[in-house]
Design a protein around this motif. Structure first.
Motif, PDB file in Angstrom:
ATOM      1  N   VAL A  30     -13.152  25.376 -15.163  1.00 58.27           N
ATOM      2  CA  VAL A  30     -12.369  26.672 -15.985  1.00 58.27           C
ATOM      3  C   VAL A  30     -11.461  25.816 -15.153  1.00 58.27           C
ATOM      4  CG1 VAL A  30     -10.970  28.970 -15.996  1.00 58.27           C
ATOM      5  CG2 VAL A  30     -14.178  28.262 -15.938  1.00 58.27           C
ATOM      6  N   LEU A  31     -11.380  25.941 -13.870  1.00 57.19           N
ATOM      7  CA  LEU A  31      -9.922  25.211 -13.699  1.00 57.19           C
ATOM      8  C   LEU A  31      -8.987  24.012 -14.591  1.00 57.19           C
ATOM      9  CD1 LEU A  31      -7.536  25.624 -11.348  1.00 57.19           C
ATOM     10  CD2 LEU A  31      -8.571  23.430  -9.716  1.00 57.19           C
ATOM     11  N   TYR A  32      -9.922  22.769 -14.502  1.00 59.18           N
ATOM     12  CA  TYR A  32      -9.836  21.799 -15.427  1.00 59.18           C
ATOM     13  C   TYR A  32      -9.043  21.994 -16.907  1.00 59.18           C
ATOM     14  CZ  TYR A  32     -10.664  17.673 -18.926  1.00 59.18           C
ATOM     15  OH  TYR A  32     -10.477  17.236 -19.818  1.00 59.18           O
ATOM     16  N   PHE A  33      -9.827  22.769 -17.919  1.00 58.83           N
ATOM     17  CA  PHE A  33      -9.122  23.320 -18.650  1.00 58.83           C
ATOM     18  C   PHE A  33      -7.426  24.019 -18.551  1.00 58.83           C
ATOM     19  CE2 PHE A  33      -8.362  26.925 -22.234  1.00 58.83           C
ATOM     20  CZ  PHE A  33      -8.573  25.760 -23.227  1.00 58.83           C
ATOM     21  N   PHE A  34      -7.838  24.457 -18.185  1.00 61.82           N
ATOM     22  CA  PHE A  34      -6.170  25.422 -17.336  1.00 61.82           C
ATOM     23  C   PHE A  34      -5.558  23.983 -16.863  1.00 61.82           C
ATOM     24  CE2 PHE A  34      -8.342  29.816 -17.208  1.00 61.82           C
ATOM     25  CZ  PHE A  34      -7.346  30.109 -18.502  1.00 61.82           C
ATOM     26  N   TYR A  36      -5.303  20.779 -17.461  1.00 65.88           N
ATOM     27  CA  TYR A  36      -5.131  19.831 -18.359  1.00 65.88           C
ATOM     28  C   TYR A  36      -4.704  19.529 -19.336  1.00 65.88           C
ATOM     29  CZ  TYR A  36      -6.357  14.878 -20.184  1.00 65.88           C
ATOM     30  OH  TYR A  36      -6.089  13.948 -21.142  1.00 65.88           O
ATOM     31  N   ARG A  37      -4.967  21.025 -20.024  1.00 59.48           N
ATOM     32  CA  ARG A  37      -5.083  21.499 -21.400  1.00 59.48           C
ATOM     33  C   ARG A  37      -4.304  22.347 -21.124  1.00 59.48           C
ATOM     34  NH1 ARG A  37      -8.079  17.991 -24.335  1.00 59.48           N
ATOM     35  NH2 ARG A  37     -10.180  17.275 -22.975  1.00 59.48           N
ATOM     36  N   ILE A  38      -4.081  23.143 -21.303  1.00 63.10           N
ATOM     37  CA  ILE A  38      -3.365  24.362 -21.008  1.00 63.10           C
ATOM     38  C   ILE A  38      -1.637  24.110 -20.445  1.00 63.10           C
ATOM     39  CG2 ILE A  38      -2.736  26.688 -20.701  1.00 63.10           C
ATOM     40  CD1 ILE A  38      -4.569  26.240 -22.843  1.00 63.10           C
ATOM     41  N   PHE A  39      -1.455  23.895 -18.971  1.00 68.41           N
ATOM     42  CA  PHE A  39       0.052  23.499 -18.023  1.00 68.41           C
ATOM     43  C   PHE A  39      -0.111  22.452 -18.447  1.00 68.41           C
ATOM     44  CE2 PHE A  39      -2.260  27.357 -16.289  1.00 68.41           C
ATOM     45  CZ  PHE A  39      -1.590  28.048 -16.495  1.00 68.41           C
ATOM     46  N   LYS A  40      -1.060  20.915 -18.434  1.00 64.52           N
ATOM     47  CA  LYS A  40      -0.796  19.837 -18.348  1.00 64.52           C
ATOM     48  C   LYS A  40      -0.124  19.322 -17.241  1.00 64.52           C
ATOM     49  CE  LYS A  40      -0.679  20.424 -23.306  1.00 64.52           C
ATOM     50  NZ  LYS A  40       0.183  19.558 -24.618  1.00 64.52           N
ATOM     51  N   TYR A  70      -8.630  14.075 -14.585  1.00 65.30           N
ATOM     52  CA  TYR A  70      -8.588  15.203 -14.210  1.00 65.30           C
ATOM     53  C   TYR A  70      -9.776  16.474 -13.504  1.00 65.30           C
ATOM     54  CZ  TYR A  70      -3.760  15.629 -15.086  1.00 65.30           C
ATOM     55  OH  TYR A  70      -2.230  15.093 -14.105  1.00 65.30           O
ATOM     56  N   HIS A  71     -11.122  16.324 -14.524  1.00 65.53           N
ATOM     57  CA  HIS A  71     -12.046  17.068 -13.820  1.00 65.53           C
ATOM     58  C   HIS A  71     -12.553  16.909 -12.122  1.00 65.53           C
ATOM     59  CE1 HIS A  71     -14.477  18.609 -17.044  1.00 65.53           C
ATOM     60  NE2 HIS A  71     -14.029  17.585 -17.964  1.00 65.53           N
ATOM     61  N   HIS A  72     -12.071  15.341 -11.828  1.00 67.48           N
ATOM     62  CA  HIS A  72     -12.777  15.004 -10.872  1.00 67.48           C
ATOM     63  C   HIS A  72     -11.607  15.139  -9.433  1.00 67.48           C
ATOM     64  CE1 HIS A  72     -13.652  12.506  -7.357  1.00 67.48           C
ATOM     65  NE2 HIS A  72     -12.813  11.987  -7.177  1.00 67.48           N
ATOM     66  N   LEU A  73     -10.725  15.320 -10.057  1.00 58.16           N
ATOM     67  CA  LEU A  73      -9.319  16.194  -9.578  1.00 58.16           C
ATOM     68  C   LEU A  73      -9.684  17.710  -9.103  1.00 58.16           C
ATOM     69  CD1 LEU A  73      -6.794  16.664  -8.209  1.00 58.16           C
ATOM     70  CD2 LEU A  73      -5.936  16.776 -10.247  1.00 58.16           C
ATOM     71  N   CYS A  74     -10.359  18.548 -10.375  1.00 50.82           N
ATOM     72  CA  CYS A  74     -10.539  19.848 -10.132  1.00 50.82           C
ATOM     73  C   CYS A  74     -11.613  19.841  -8.881  1.00 50.82           C
ATOM     74  CB  CYS A  74     -10.578  20.472 -11.534  1.00 50.82           C
ATOM     75  SG  CYS A  74      -9.148  20.666 -12.552  1.00 50.82           S
TER      76      CYS A  74
END
Length: 298
Positions: A30-34, A36-40, A70-74
């Motif tokens: 979920v964090l990845y989605f926000f 990477y995809r939303i807040f970029k 970004y998946h790994h970062l989250c």
């Protein structure tokens, strides 16, 4: 305000830390989605870095590496929070070492160690190493702006007999330890970008000439420490394996900055093998256009 922020945020961090790993990684998705995809978050920086060091990769390849990063970062962010309450047994199961005998051999030789690493793979759980060895552990870090969270981070690390020290404290503390006859293991994540106007050494990193931190090498020479590089591989989600590689046991036999150059070559090997695990959000190559004339190489 710092205390208020700590009081408000700490309970949330603690709740996250007690989640079972299955839910922790669901939260990471979920964090990845926000992020990477939303807040970029720093997406432009990441892709600019990737295009710079991998000019031959296609747009789709850059996108794939970026997404995996970004998946790994989250995952790492939540694993860092998990460190608050994770059991020692679980940590030892999830972060293992391939060749601890290398460290134990240096201990027999009564050699303190400069442990050089990069922001690659996972560095959050390396502190469990202290449960396998007898060295007194120090890690150089940048103090957090909020003193209450800074104390929290220090407390978490201290669980495994590791101590966080700032760059300014390093020489004083290590000098005192040497006088006491203590063997120390000193962790440096030495791949960050120093201030370009005070850098003593520039060289190519991933094909780009940049300033390089030389503090780890300088300290190793001053205290005659063995210099060891450690690399981390991600086996699967939440599981890592670290490997040690001796750069030298006699640092003063090397010409200035040669150890630093070797260190960066070892990082490059890691990055080429699996680039998604490097910390691409940092502006590591931001000073590439400020190279002093004496460091320009053909």
């Amino acid at each position: 305000m710092q205390l208020i922020a700590y009081i408000l945020i700490y309970p949330l961090l603690w709740i996250i830390s007690i989640l079972p790993f299955r839910l922790l990684y669901a939260l990471s998705d979920v964090l990845y989605f926000f992020i990477y995809r939303i807040f970029k978050y720093r997406k432009k920086v990441v892709k600019a870095n990737l295009r710079l060091v991998f000019p031959d990769k296609s747009k789709s390849e850059i996108e794939e590496i970026s997404s995996k990063f970004y998946h790994h970062l989250c995952d790492m962010i939540l694993e860092a929070i998990k460190s608050m309450t994770i059991s020692e047994a679980s940590m030892m199961k999830r972060f293992t070492f391939t060749n601890l005998e290398l460290i134990r051999d240096l201990e027999i030789k009564q050699k303190s160690i400069m442990l050089m690493t990069a922001h690659y793979g996972s560095w959050e759980w390396i502190f469990i190493l202290q449960r396998h060895i007898n060295y007194k552990g120090y890690a150089v870090y940048k103090r957090l702006g909020n003193k209450y969270f800074d104390r929290l981070v220090k407390r978490i690390r201290a669980k495994y007999n590791s101590h966080l020290i700032t760059t300014k404290e390093t020489f004083q503390i290590l000098t005192a330890s040497q006088k006491k006859g203590e063997l120390t293991m000193n962790g440096f994540a030495a791949d960050q970008s120093p201030k370009h106007y005070s850098a003593l050494h520039w060289n190519k990193f991933m094909g780009i000439t940049v300033p390089m931190h030389t503090g780890a090498e300088t300290i190793a020479k001053k205290f005659d420490m063995a210099v060891v590089f450690f690399s981390v591989k991600r086996l699967k989600r939440g599981y890592y394996k670290a490997t040690f590689e001796t750069i030298t046991e006699s640092p003063n036999e090397f010409e200035d900055y040669k150890i630093t150059d070797i260190f960066f070559k070892l990082i490059e090997n890691q990055i080429h093998e699996a680039p998604q695990y490097y910390l691409w959000t940092h502006k590591r190559w931001k000073h590439r256009d400020k190279v002093p004339e004496e460091f320009i190489k053909n």
